[in-house]
Motif scaffolding. Sequence first.
Motif, PDB file in Angstrom:
ATOM      1  N   LYS A 153       1.933  11.256   5.823  1.00  0.00           N
ATOM      2  CA  LYS A 153       0.519  11.300   5.417  1.00  0.00           C
ATOM      3  C   LYS A 153       0.375  10.816   3.967  1.00  0.00           C
ATOM      4  O   LYS A 153      -0.710  10.422   3.551  1.00  0.00           O
ATOM      5  CB  LYS A 153      -0.037  12.722   5.551  1.00  0.00           C
ATOM      6  CG  LYS A 153       0.536  13.706   4.558  1.00  0.00           C
ATOM      7  CD  LYS A 153       0.002  15.103   4.764  1.00  0.00           C
ATOM      8  CE  LYS A 153       0.681  16.036   3.768  1.00  0.00           C
ATOM      9  NZ  LYS A 153       0.622  17.405   4.128  1.00  0.00           N
ATOM     10  N   ASN A 154       1.484  10.830   3.227  1.00  0.00           N
ATOM     11  CA  ASN A 154       1.436  10.420   1.825  1.00  0.00           C
ATOM     12  C   ASN A 154       1.517   8.910   1.628  1.00  0.00           C
ATOM     13  O   ASN A 154       1.416   8.428   0.508  1.00  0.00           O
ATOM     14  CB  ASN A 154       2.571  11.103   1.050  1.00  0.00           C
ATOM     15  CG  ASN A 154       2.405  12.600   1.074  1.00  0.00           C
ATOM     16  OD1 ASN A 154       1.353  13.105   0.716  1.00  0.00           O
ATOM     17  ND2 ASN A 154       3.420  13.318   1.552  1.00  0.00           N
ATOM     18  N   ILE A 155       1.742   8.193   2.703  1.00  0.00           N
ATOM     19  CA  ILE A 155       1.800   6.725   2.565  1.00  0.00           C
ATOM     20  C   ILE A 155       0.935   6.030   3.616  1.00  0.00           C
ATOM     21  O   ILE A 155       0.690   4.823   3.533  1.00  0.00           O
ATOM     22  CB  ILE A 155       3.270   6.223   2.629  1.00  0.00           C
ATOM     23  CG1 ILE A 155       3.378   4.851   1.962  1.00  0.00           C
ATOM     24  CG2 ILE A 155       3.809   6.214   4.046  1.00  0.00           C
ATOM     25  CD1 ILE A 155       4.785   4.394   1.685  1.00  0.00           C
ATOM     26  N   VAL A 156       0.428   6.802   4.584  1.00  0.00           N
ATOM     27  CA  VAL A 156      -0.317   6.168   5.682  1.00  0.00           C
ATOM     28  C   VAL A 156      -1.613   5.515   5.186  1.00  0.00           C
ATOM     29  O   VAL A 156      -2.038   4.481   5.706  1.00  0.00           O
ATOM     30  CB  VAL A 156      -0.560   7.183   6.832  1.00  0.00           C
ATOM     31  CG1 VAL A 156      -1.649   8.190   6.495  1.00  0.00           C
ATOM     32  CG2 VAL A 156      -0.891   6.454   8.126  1.00  0.00           C
ATOM     33  N   ASN A 157      -2.234   6.084   4.141  1.00  0.00           N
ATOM     34  CA  ASN A 157      -3.459   5.472   3.598  1.00  0.00           C
ATOM     35  C   ASN A 157      -3.188   4.054   3.121  1.00  0.00           C
ATOM     36  O   ASN A 157      -3.967   3.135   3.375  1.00  0.00           O
ATOM     37  CB  ASN A 157      -3.986   6.273   2.389  1.00  0.00           C
ATOM     38  CG  ASN A 157      -4.532   7.606   2.786  1.00  0.00           C
ATOM     39  OD1 ASN A 157      -4.695   7.881   3.966  1.00  0.00           O
ATOM     40  ND2 ASN A 157      -4.820   8.450   1.810  1.00  0.00           N
ATOM     41  N   TYR A 158      -2.084   3.915   2.403  1.00  0.00           N
ATOM     42  CA  TYR A 158      -1.754   2.597   1.854  1.00  0.00           C
ATOM     43  C   TYR A 158      -1.364   1.639   2.972  1.00  0.00           C
ATOM     44  O   TYR A 158      -1.691   0.449   2.929  1.00  0.00           O
ATOM     45  CB  TYR A 158      -0.625   2.732   0.830  1.00  0.00           C
ATOM     46  CG  TYR A 158      -0.656   1.646  -0.229  1.00  0.00           C
ATOM     47  CD1 TYR A 158      -1.859   1.186  -0.754  1.00  0.00           C
ATOM     48  CD2 TYR A 158       0.505   1.082  -0.723  1.00  0.00           C
ATOM     49  CE1 TYR A 158      -1.894   0.205  -1.726  1.00  0.00           C
ATOM     50  CE2 TYR A 158       0.484   0.091  -1.700  1.00  0.00           C
ATOM     51  CZ  TYR A 158      -0.716  -0.347  -2.189  1.00  0.00           C
ATOM     52  OH  TYR A 158      -0.766  -1.331  -3.148  1.00  0.00           O
ATOM     53  N   ALA A 159      -0.675   2.168   3.987  1.00  0.00           N
ATOM     54  CA  ALA A 159      -0.315   1.332   5.141  1.00  0.00           C
ATOM     55  C   ALA A 159      -1.577   0.810   5.827  1.00  0.00           C
ATOM     56  O   ALA A 159      -1.649  -0.356   6.227  1.00  0.00           O
ATOM     57  CB  ALA A 159       0.540   2.129   6.127  1.00  0.00           C
ATOM     58  N   VAL A 160      -2.580   1.694   5.935  1.00  0.00           N
ATOM     59  CA  VAL A 160      -3.850   1.282   6.551  1.00  0.00           C
ATOM     60  C   VAL A 160      -4.526   0.201   5.706  1.00  0.00           C
ATOM     61  O   VAL A 160      -5.007  -0.814   6.233  1.00  0.00           O
ATOM     62  CB  VAL A 160      -4.792   2.506   6.719  1.00  0.00           C
ATOM     63  CG1 VAL A 160      -6.225   2.076   6.984  1.00  0.00           C
ATOM     64  CG2 VAL A 160      -4.297   3.399   7.834  1.00  0.00           C
ATOM     65  N   LEU A 161      -4.554   0.403   4.384  1.00  0.00           N
ATOM     66  CA  LEU A 161      -5.182  -0.587   3.501  1.00  0.00           C
ATOM     67  C   LEU A 161      -4.475  -1.948   3.620  1.00  0.00           C
ATOM     68  O   LEU A 161      -5.138  -2.996   3.750  1.00  0.00           O
ATOM     69  CB  LEU A 161      -5.148  -0.089   2.048  1.00  0.00           C
ATOM     70  CG  LEU A 161      -5.613  -1.100   0.997  1.00  0.00           C
ATOM     71  CD1 LEU A 161      -7.061  -1.513   1.232  1.00  0.00           C
ATOM     72  CD2 LEU A 161      -5.459  -0.524  -0.407  1.00  0.00           C
ATOM     73  N   ILE A 162      -3.143  -1.915   3.604  1.00  0.00           N
ATOM     74  CA  ILE A 162      -2.391  -3.171   3.709  1.00  0.00           C
ATOM     75  C   ILE A 162      -2.627  -3.818   5.084  1.00  0.00           C
ATOM     76  O   ILE A 162      -2.817  -5.025   5.196  1.00  0.00           O
ATOM     77  CB  ILE A 162      -0.884  -2.916   3.455  1.00  0.00           C
ATOM     78  CG1 ILE A 162      -0.686  -2.517   1.989  1.00  0.00           C
ATOM     79  CG2 ILE A 162      -0.043  -4.134   3.789  1.00  0.00           C
ATOM     80  CD1 ILE A 162       0.663  -1.915   1.683  1.00  0.00           C
ATOM     81  N   GLY A 163      -2.648  -2.984   6.111  1.00  0.00           N
ATOM     82  CA  GLY A 163      -2.936  -3.509   7.453  1.00  0.00           C
ATOM     83  C   GLY A 163      -4.329  -4.121   7.519  1.00  0.00           C
ATOM     84  O   GLY A 163      -4.521  -5.198   8.098  1.00  0.00           O
ATOM     85  N   PHE A 164      -5.285  -3.438   6.909  1.00  0.00           N
ATOM     86  CA  PHE A 164      -6.666  -3.952   6.892  1.00  0.00           C
ATOM     87  C   PHE A 164      -6.710  -5.321   6.213  1.00  0.00           C
ATOM     88  O   PHE A 164      -7.346  -6.258   6.718  1.00  0.00           O
ATOM     89  CB  PHE A 164      -7.569  -2.955   6.153  1.00  0.00           C
ATOM     90  CG  PHE A 164      -9.010  -3.379   6.077  1.00  0.00           C
ATOM     91  CD1 PHE A 164      -9.886  -3.102   7.123  1.00  0.00           C
ATOM     92  CD2 PHE A 164      -9.496  -4.063   4.974  1.00  0.00           C
ATOM     93  CE1 PHE A 164     -11.213  -3.509   7.061  1.00  0.00           C
ATOM     94  CE2 PHE A 164     -10.812  -4.464   4.900  1.00  0.00           C
ATOM     95  CZ  PHE A 164     -11.675  -4.189   5.944  1.00  0.00           C
ATOM     96  N   ILE A 165      -6.024  -5.444   5.097  1.00  0.00           N
ATOM     97  CA  ILE A 165      -5.994  -6.729   4.375  1.00  0.00           C
ATOM     98  C   ILE A 165      -5.322  -7.800   5.245  1.00  0.00           C
ATOM     99  O   ILE A 165      -5.820  -8.919   5.378  1.00  0.00           O
ATOM    100  CB  ILE A 165      -5.248  -6.579   3.029  1.00  0.00           C
ATOM    101  CG1 ILE A 165      -6.074  -5.717   2.077  1.00  0.00           C
ATOM    102  CG2 ILE A 165      -4.968  -7.937   2.397  1.00  0.00           C
ATOM    103  CD1 ILE A 165      -5.319  -5.247   0.845  1.00  0.00           C
ATOM    104  N   CYS A 166      -4.192  -7.440   5.848  1.00  0.00           N
ATOM    105  CA  CYS A 166      -3.448  -8.416   6.661  1.00  0.00           C
ATOM    106  C   CYS A 166      -4.283  -8.897   7.849  1.00  0.00           C
ATOM    107  O   CYS A 166      -4.352 -10.093   8.133  1.00  0.00           O
ATOM    108  CB  CYS A 166      -2.141  -7.801   7.171  1.00  0.00           C
ATOM    109  SG  CYS A 166      -0.915  -7.610   5.874  1.00  0.00           S
ATOM    110  N   TYR A 167      -4.907  -7.964   8.546  1.00  0.00           N
ATOM    111  CA  TYR A 167      -5.638  -8.359   9.751  1.00  0.00           C
ATOM    112  C   TYR A 167      -6.936  -9.075   9.424  1.00  0.00           C
ATOM    113  O   TYR A 167      -7.335 -10.000  10.135  1.00  0.00           O
ATOM    114  CB  TYR A 167      -5.874  -7.139  10.652  1.00  0.00           C
ATOM    115  CG  TYR A 167      -4.687  -6.871  11.523  1.00  0.00           C
ATOM    116  CD1 TYR A 167      -3.557  -6.232  11.012  1.00  0.00           C
ATOM    117  CD2 TYR A 167      -4.646  -7.300  12.839  1.00  0.00           C
ATOM    118  CE1 TYR A 167      -2.442  -6.022  11.795  1.00  0.00           C
ATOM    119  CE2 TYR A 167      -3.535  -7.096  13.628  1.00  0.00           C
ATOM    120  CZ  TYR A 167      -2.435  -6.451  13.105  1.00  0.00           C
ATOM    121  OH  TYR A 167      -1.326  -6.267  13.889  1.00  0.00           O
ATOM    122  N   SER A 168      -7.626  -8.658   8.354  1.00  0.00           N
ATOM    123  CA  SER A 168      -8.841  -9.401   7.987  1.00  0.00           C
ATOM    124  C   SER A 168      -8.457 -10.801   7.529  1.00  0.00           C
ATOM    125  O   SER A 168      -9.174 -11.767   7.788  1.00  0.00           O
ATOM    126  CB  SER A 168      -9.649  -8.651   6.919  1.00  0.00           C
ATOM    127  OG  SER A 168      -8.828  -8.301   5.835  1.00  0.00           O
TER     128      SER A 168
END
Lengths: 52, 412
Positions: free
Chosen positions: B88-103
């Motif tokens: 849970k301490n890194i999932v936020n950043y993983a989501v942000l990076i995923g969001f950037i990658c997919y957009s």
Amino acid sequence: MFPFNFEWIWDMPHMVFMGGLWYALGILGVGMTYCIIKAAVNAGNHATGNHD
Amino acid sequence: MDSAFIPNGVRRCAPGKFLVVLAVAGAVLLWGVYAMLLCWFKGLNQTNMNNNYGFALWIWADLAVIALGGGAFFTGFLRYIIGKDELKNIVNYAVLIGFICYSSALLILAIDIGQPLRGWFIFWHANVHSMLTEVAFCLSCYFGVLTIEYIPLILENRGIDRVPFLHHLGHNMHDIMAVFAATGAFLSFFHQGSLGGVAGVLFGRPFSFREGFFIWPWTFFLFTWSAAAYGPCFTLLITRITEAVTGKKLVKDNVVELLAKISGWMMATYIIAKIVDTLYWANVTAPSKGFTLMDFYSHNAFYGVWILILEIVIGGIIPAAILITDKGRKSPAARTTAFVLAVIGVCVNRWVMVLQVMAAPVMTFDKWALYYPSWQEVATTILPVAYGVILIAISYRYLPIFPQEPELNPID
């Protein structure tokens, strides 16, 4: 594409592909609708001071 | 100036310094936007794509960012479905990076299709026999999932969180995040796989063609597996870079080591499967089509055996060996080296599966067809990097991306 569009054919590829798409979109849509309605109810309770 | 919007318990740089970062990244972004507009208004003649290269730099960039963004679905899967609570301490950043990658992937596709106004055709006039249709469906839906996962983070901003409706909306979305994460994992499995499947079913191109299971070539499974293995490495690498830029420790070592260990074992199993696949292809599949292994790695100015070694040994075996050992994982230098090598490895894999496939001769009278991207293609490929830097800078400044940051960097 929906089943009532003229391009639609009742075959397995159409049902799997389009069914999968609408299934996924359905989960996201229902999930978000639930969150928004619940948030509106919670915010209403918050405004009236009812925190149950 | 903007202190009312900065998360509690953390310190951020002065607004002037922040604006300088945005301006520099913004200048690169504008260069990319200019090239993008050239492609849209003047057409795909702005690129160096030709009859040999219907897929080119953009599709490589697409496949690479989608693989690197795989950290979002796999970390979400581990956190919400498997129950690895430390993540849970890194999932936020993983989501942000995923969001950037997919957009970014969707933006590149919008440029690549030439007429973005007709982008909706793939949904409405879907070719239900194409793996790329499935990719388009799953990619778009999964971008929706990532947006849904990113929204609660935005709603946690101090200014926004004061609005009761938005505060409750963020909480409610957190409560059912497992449903969205499971949907995301399902969608990712299929679109990552189908991207590999596209290469694997090209029976006219023996460099990429693979046998498989039922309708799925082995590349289908290898692509999904590699995205799950290498994606978290990219998340961890960007975390490390963010820590270096900000001069702060943002995630505790035990969290990094856990994700690195899982990623390492995924990578180790993947690379064994990849080696078996390569050996079978080199000894059985390619000879059955009239080719030897060296036909694909000789008689040209660029593609040699080095690229196979770079992908499998340097970008696969070495990082996996580092991350599965306690000693390697616990050494920050070795760990970071493994992340860099892993990112290079998966990018090279996507490169060969897109571009070397196009370059290798098929007919006896064919020659190697090498390709050099135009500056417009390069600029539009760099555009997402600048966009990513801007979104990370803004998100880091205003959103509680790293829950452990206040504890690791107490304000006196």
